[in-house]
Design a protein around this motif. Structure first.
Motif, PDB file in Angstrom:
ATOM      1  N   UNK A  43     -20.331   5.400  12.649  1.00  0.00           N
ATOM      2  CA  UNK A  43     -20.884   4.551  11.599  1.00  0.00           C
ATOM      3  C   UNK A  43     -21.093   3.130  12.109  1.00  0.00           C
ATOM      4  N   UNK A  44     -21.876   2.364  11.372  1.00  0.00           N
ATOM      5  CA  UNK A  44     -22.102   0.976  11.735  1.00  0.00           C
ATOM      6  C   UNK A  44     -20.906   0.126  11.314  1.00  0.00           C
ATOM      7  N   UNK A  45     -20.789  -1.003  11.966  1.00  0.00           N
ATOM      8  CA  UNK A  45     -19.720  -1.929  11.613  1.00  0.00           C
ATOM      9  C   UNK A  45     -19.998  -2.492  10.224  1.00  0.00           C
ATOM     10  N   UNK A  46     -18.933  -2.613   9.409  1.00  0.00           N
ATOM     11  CA  UNK A  46     -19.099  -3.090   8.042  1.00  0.00           C
ATOM     12  C   UNK A  46     -18.101  -4.188   7.725  1.00  0.00           C
ATOM     13  N   UNK A  47     -18.500  -5.057   6.826  1.00  0.00           N
ATOM     14  CA  UNK A  47     -17.661  -6.159   6.381  1.00  0.00           C
ATOM     15  C   UNK A  47     -16.494  -5.639   5.545  1.00  0.00           C
ATOM     16  N   UNK A  48     -15.325  -6.275   5.714  1.00  0.00           N
ATOM     17  CA  UNK A  48     -14.145  -5.899   4.957  1.00  0.00           C
ATOM     18  C   UNK A  48     -13.653  -7.045   4.073  1.00  0.00           C
ATOM     19  N   UNK A  49     -13.422  -8.217   4.679  1.00  0.00           N
ATOM     20  CA  UNK A  49     -12.838  -9.326   3.922  1.00  0.00           C
ATOM     21  C   UNK A  49     -13.127 -10.641   4.630  1.00  0.00           C
ATOM     22  N   UNK A  50     -13.132 -11.733   3.851  1.00  0.00           N
ATOM     23  CA  UNK A  50     -13.354 -13.059   4.418  1.00  0.00           C
ATOM     24  C   UNK A  50     -12.488 -14.086   3.694  1.00  0.00           C
ATOM     25  N   UNK A  51     -12.180 -15.162   4.405  1.00  0.00           N
ATOM     26  CA  UNK A  51     -11.407 -16.258   3.826  1.00  0.00           C
ATOM     27  C   UNK A  51     -11.996 -17.573   4.313  1.00  0.00           C
ATOM     28  N   UNK A  54     -10.284 -23.433   4.326  1.00  0.00           N
ATOM     29  CA  UNK A  54      -9.124 -23.983   3.618  1.00  0.00           C
ATOM     30  C   UNK A  54      -8.177 -22.905   3.122  1.00  0.00           C
ATOM     31  N   UNK A  55      -8.673 -21.685   3.090  1.00  0.00           N
ATOM     32  CA  UNK A  55      -7.882 -20.574   2.544  1.00  0.00           C
ATOM     33  C   UNK A  55      -8.008 -20.432   1.045  1.00  0.00           C
ATOM     34  N   UNK A  56      -8.802 -21.289   0.422  1.00  0.00           N
ATOM     35  CA  UNK A  56      -8.894 -21.292  -1.032  1.00  0.00           C
ATOM     36  C   UNK A  56      -9.831 -20.251  -1.613  1.00  0.00           C
ATOM     37  N   UNK A  57     -10.692 -19.715  -0.801  1.00  0.00           N
ATOM     38  CA  UNK A  57     -11.631 -18.703  -1.285  1.00  0.00           C
ATOM     39  C   UNK A  57     -11.513 -17.441  -0.433  1.00  0.00           C
ATOM     40  N   UNK A  58     -11.595 -16.313  -1.101  1.00  0.00           N
ATOM     41  CA  UNK A  58     -11.586 -15.033  -0.425  1.00  0.00           C
ATOM     42  C   UNK A  58     -12.648 -14.132  -1.030  1.00  0.00           C
ATOM     43  N   UNK A  69      -5.482  -7.616   1.449  1.00  0.00           N
ATOM     44  CA  UNK A  69      -5.369  -9.050   1.200  1.00  0.00           C
ATOM     45  C   UNK A  69      -5.531  -9.808   2.512  1.00  0.00           C
ATOM     46  N   UNK A  70      -6.441 -10.767   2.519  1.00  0.00           N
ATOM     47  CA  UNK A  70      -6.648 -11.607   3.702  1.00  0.00           C
ATOM     48  C   UNK A  70      -5.987 -12.958   3.470  1.00  0.00           C
ATOM     49  N   UNK A  71      -5.263 -13.439   4.471  1.00  0.00           N
ATOM     50  CA  UNK A  71      -4.617 -14.749   4.403  1.00  0.00           C
ATOM     51  C   UNK A  71      -4.733 -15.421   5.769  1.00  0.00           C
ATOM     52  N   UNK A  72      -4.410 -16.709   5.804  1.00  0.00           N
ATOM     53  CA  UNK A  72      -4.415 -17.454   7.065  1.00  0.00           C
ATOM     54  C   UNK A  72      -3.308 -18.484   7.010  1.00  0.00           C
ATOM     55  N   UNK A  73      -2.882 -18.936   8.209  1.00  0.00           N
ATOM     56  CA  UNK A  73      -1.856 -19.973   8.243  1.00  0.00           C
ATOM     57  C   UNK A  73      -2.290 -21.084   9.191  1.00  0.00           C
ATOM     58  N   UNK A  74      -1.435 -22.096   9.358  1.00  0.00           N
ATOM     59  CA  UNK A  74      -1.769 -23.248  10.191  1.00  0.00           C
ATOM     60  C   UNK A  74      -1.529 -22.994  11.674  1.00  0.00           C
ATOM     61  N   UNK A  75      -1.024 -21.790  11.974  1.00  0.00           N
ATOM     62  CA  UNK A  75      -0.782 -21.457  13.374  1.00  0.00           C
ATOM     63  C   UNK A  75      -1.971 -20.723  13.983  1.00  0.00           C
ATOM     64  N   UNK A  76      -3.159 -20.953  13.406  1.00  0.00           N
ATOM     65  CA  UNK A  76      -4.397 -20.369  13.923  1.00  0.00           C
ATOM     66  C   UNK A  76      -4.364 -18.844  13.884  1.00  0.00           C
TER      67      UNK A  76
END
Length: 123
Positions: A43-51, A54-58, A69-76
């Motif tokens: 299959x083709x590559x497909x989008x799953x999640x984005x953030x 700032x981390x304020x929008x998903x 659930x997608x999250x991010x931190x300050x440690x890159x």
């Protein structure tokens, strides 16, 4: 040189959980939207999640909404917590980075890619 290093994939039974991680060597990490894509065999590559940077929008694909659930931190680092996994979630998962949050969900817009990590869900 920019690198995105994906990890955390593995074999899990249906209904189980996994957490993927992506460490980014982006100097201005907070300016980049981050995302996850996946590609199943044949299959083709497909989008799953984005953030957003700032981390304020998903944003999630309908197929994973309420389970991932997608999250991010300050440690890159950006994470993808995957719960209630199904065999249909079996794929290679790729981390992605783009300066424009509204565009990252489209594969051609992605600036940087991780190397991919295999997720296999058995029934």
């Amino acid at each position: 040189q920019v690198q995105l290093v994906d990890s955390g994939g593995g074999l899990v039974q249906a209904g189980g959980s996994l957490r993927l991680s992506c460490v980014a060597s982006l100097r201005t990490f907070s300016m980049y939207a981050m995302g996850w894509f996946r590609q199943a065999p044949g299959k083709e590559r497909e989008f799953v999640a984005a953030i957003s940077g700032s981390g304020g929008r998903t944003y999630y694909a309908e197929s994973v909404k309420g389970r991932f659930t997608i999250t991010r931190d300050n440690a890159k680092t950006v994470y993808l917590q995957m719960n209630s996994l199904k065999p249909m979630d079996t794929a290679v998962y790729y981390c992605a980075a783009d300066v424009v949050y509204e565009k990252i969900r489209v594969e051609v817009n992605v600036d940087y890619w991780g190397q991919g990590t295999q997720v296999t869900v058995s029934s």
